[in-house]
Motif scaffolding. Structure first.
Motif, short mmCIF file in Angstrom:
data_model
loop_
_atom_site.label_atom_id
_atom_site.label_comp_id
_atom_site.label_asym_id
_atom_site.label_seq_id
_atom_site.Cartn_x
_atom_site.Cartn_y
_atom_site.Cartn_z
N UNK A 110 0.83 -1.20 0.00
CA UNK A 110 0.00 0.00 0.00
C UNK A 110 0.87 1.26 0.00
N UNK A 111 1.96 1.24 0.77
CA UNK A 111 2.87 2.38 0.83
C UNK A 111 3.53 2.63 -0.53
N UNK A 112 3.95 1.57 -1.20
CA UNK A 112 4.58 1.70 -2.51
C UNK A 112 3.60 2.26 -3.54
N UNK A 113 2.32 1.91 -3.40
CA UNK A 113 1.33 2.39 -4.37
C UNK A 113 0.82 3.78 -4.03
N UNK A 114 1.45 4.44 -3.05
CA UNK A 114 1.08 5.83 -2.78
C UNK A 114 0.43 6.06 -1.44
N UNK A 115 0.30 5.06 -0.61
CA UNK A 115 -0.32 5.22 0.70
C UNK A 115 0.63 5.80 1.73
N UNK A 116 0.13 5.97 2.91
CA UNK A 116 0.93 6.53 4.00
C UNK A 116 1.89 5.47 4.55
#
Length: 141
Positions: A110-116
């Motif tokens: 999720x972080x790699x795809x733009x999440x926090x």
């Protein structure tokens, strides 16, 4: 370094767990209290056979005996009878750690795809803390 415990059971150091168990059962039928032998020699022989089986039947005690050549009389944590033993606690912590690893993999995606990144950092920190506690328990054991 002599390997007296193996000699008591009539085995060599490469004996499998099954061979150790079979040798113990055979010798305990021959020298044990149920065999009718009441002389002190048979009792002493049975005591040595039982001690050899106690050490060699447990993988941790056997490894320690093979390395050090002497018997450790400390109790292993997973043989204790008091509540939640250290062994069980470590196993529970490791299972939680594995769940944390799976969750952190999802949060990293999720972080790699733009999440926090904050949830990912919290889960990694908690997993690291759990692993440190598990290592400390391993040392205590």
């Amino acid at each position: 370094m002599t390997k007296d415990l193996y000699i008591y059971l009539g085995l060599d150091e490469s004996a499998s767990g099954k061979e150790i168990e079979d040798a113990y059962q055979s010798l305990s039928r021959q020298f044990g209290p149920e065999s009718g032998n009441t002389d002190t020699e048979s009792k002493e022989k049975f005591k040595k056979i039982s001690e050899a089986y106690f050490v060699l039947s447990d993988i941790d005690r056997r490894a320690e005996y093979d390395i050090r050549g002497k018997i450790s009389h400390r109790r292993t944590a997973h043989k204790s009878t008091d509540g939640l033993s250290v062994f069980r606690t470590r196993r529970i912590i490791n299972r939680i750690f594995l769940c944390g690893a799976a969750i952190s993999a999802v949060l990293f995606a999720i972080y790699i795809s733009g999440g926090s990144p904050i949830p990912f950092y919290y889960v990694c920190g908690a997993s690291l803390l759990l692993k440190i506690v598990e290592y400390i328990l391993r040392l205590v054991q």
